[in-house]
Design a protein around this motif. Structure first.
Motif, PDB file in Angstrom:
ATOM      1  N   GLN A 187      18.258 -16.873  70.910  1.00 15.47           N
ATOM      2  CA  GLN A 187      16.802 -16.184  70.527  1.00 15.47           C
ATOM      3  C   GLN A 187      16.669 -17.110  71.865  1.00 15.47           C
ATOM      4  O   GLN A 187      16.233 -17.967  71.882  1.00 15.47           O
ATOM      5  N   GLY A 188      15.625 -15.917  73.116  1.00 15.64           N
ATOM      6  CA  GLY A 188      14.748 -16.239  74.409  1.00 15.64           C
ATOM      7  C   GLY A 188      13.818 -17.269  73.620  1.00 15.64           C
ATOM      8  O   GLY A 188      12.501 -16.358  74.029  1.00 15.64           O
ATOM      9  N   SER A 189      13.537 -18.418  73.840  1.00 14.85           N
ATOM     10  CA  SER A 189      12.401 -19.408  73.042  1.00 14.85           C
ATOM     11  C   SER A 189      13.167 -20.332  73.269  1.00 14.85           C
ATOM     12  O   SER A 189      13.675 -21.481  72.676  1.00 14.85           O
ATOM     13  N   LEU A 190      11.725 -20.706  73.933  1.00 25.46           N
ATOM     14  CA  LEU A 190      12.018 -22.752  74.484  1.00 25.46           C
ATOM     15  C   LEU A 190      10.579 -23.031  74.132  1.00 25.46           C
ATOM     16  O   LEU A 190       9.715 -22.612  74.335  1.00 25.46           O
ATOM     17  N   LYS A 191      10.768 -24.487  74.174  1.00 19.08           N
ATOM     18  CA  LYS A 191       9.240 -25.065  74.915  1.00 19.08           C
ATOM     19  C   LYS A 191       9.292 -25.905  75.521  1.00 19.08           C
ATOM     20  O   LYS A 191      10.700 -26.725  75.485  1.00 19.08           O
TER      21      LYS A 191
ATOM     22  N   CYS B 260       1.235 -24.690  69.893  1.00 20.88           N
ATOM     23  CA  CYS B 260       1.428 -24.438  71.729  1.00 20.88           C
ATOM     24  C   CYS B 260       2.432 -23.885  71.895  1.00 20.88           C
ATOM     25  O   CYS B 260       2.949 -23.763  73.071  1.00 20.88           O
ATOM     26  N   THR B 261       3.306 -23.928  71.202  1.00 24.21           N
ATOM     27  CA  THR B 261       4.747 -23.399  71.390  1.00 24.21           C
ATOM     28  C   THR B 261       5.132 -22.137  70.240  1.00 24.21           C
ATOM     29  O   THR B 261       6.536 -21.946  70.312  1.00 24.21           O
ATOM     30  N   SER B 262       4.177 -22.160  69.783  1.00 23.91           N
ATOM     31  CA  SER B 262       4.559 -20.391  69.217  1.00 23.91           C
ATOM     32  C   SER B 262       4.780 -19.331  70.041  1.00 23.91           C
ATOM     33  O   SER B 262       3.811 -18.610  70.461  1.00 23.91           O
TER      34      SER B 262
ATOM     35  N   LEU C 156      13.839 -27.051  75.484  1.00 23.58           N
ATOM     36  CA  LEU C 156      14.256 -27.923  74.695  1.00 23.58           C
ATOM     37  C   LEU C 156      14.243 -25.931  73.816  1.00 23.58           C
ATOM     38  O   LEU C 156      13.723 -25.471  73.814  1.00 23.58           O
ATOM     39  N   MET C 157      15.725 -26.246  73.780  1.00 26.41           N
ATOM     40  CA  MET C 157      15.459 -24.659  72.400  1.00 26.41           C
ATOM     41  C   MET C 157      14.932 -24.307  71.585  1.00 26.41           C
ATOM     42  O   MET C 157      14.831 -25.487  70.933  1.00 26.41           O
TER      43      MET C 157
END
Length: 178
Positions: free
Chosen positions: A99-103, A19-21, A92-93
């Protein structure tokens, strides 16, 4: 039998991780600076989802917390109820902080991916955000409206990334913040 039982025990964790990928073929922006991304963003367009269905004047406020997490306050107006609807979550990063990726979670331990696929890296005035699949897409702006050339640029990028841009809902931003 023992291996099957272990697999069944791990399956929920694997589903949560999925779900966070990042969707295949999409790379979050690099050189991301969380402190510049904080603050208020207006939702310009989105793919439809039950948690935002019927809402106009949607915005998100991101605030850094003492523990390094980010408080997320999503807000929109429901004409049907004649009232503002608000949800508070936590982001959270994930991985490399540049890198512009969070959850993001609005429901306890369940997180969803929040991946910035395009960003105005000079001024941080607009962004194109995708979720864990091509069913989730948002166009965000620091202002209530995007210039037409930026809007077209983001639509072209979304289409190039495999999103059905014909399904986008253009969010009205006519109410004053209350």
């Amino acid at each position: 039998m023992r291996h099957l039982r272990q697999l069944l025990l791990c399956l929920p964790l694997l589903l949560l991780a999925a779900c966070t990928s990042v969707p295949e073929g999409i790379t979050p922006v690099s050189h991301f600076q969380l402190d510049r991304y904080l603050g208020k963003w207006y939702e310009i367009a989105r793919l439809d989802h039950s948690f935002e269905r019927g809402l106009s004047d949607v915005s998100a406020q991101y605030r850094l917390q003492a523990d390094g997490s980010v408080e997320v306050v999503n807000r929109g107006y429901s004409a049907e109820k004649g009232a503002w609807k608000e949800a508070v979550g936590k982001a959270l990063m994930t991985g490399d902080a540049t890198q512009g990726s969070l959850k993001v979670s609005f429901f306890g331990p369940f997180y969803g991916g929040y991946h910035i696929a395009a960003l105005d890296e000079q001024e941080y005035r607009w962004s194109l955000v995708v979720g864990p699949s091509r069913d989730y897409l948002w166009i965000l702006s620091r202002e209530r409206h995007l210039p037409p050339e930026i809007r077209e640029q983001l639509l072209a990028k979304a289409k190039q990334l495999g999103f059905d841009i014909g399904q986008l809902i253009w969010v009205g931003q006519d109410r004053p913040d209350a």
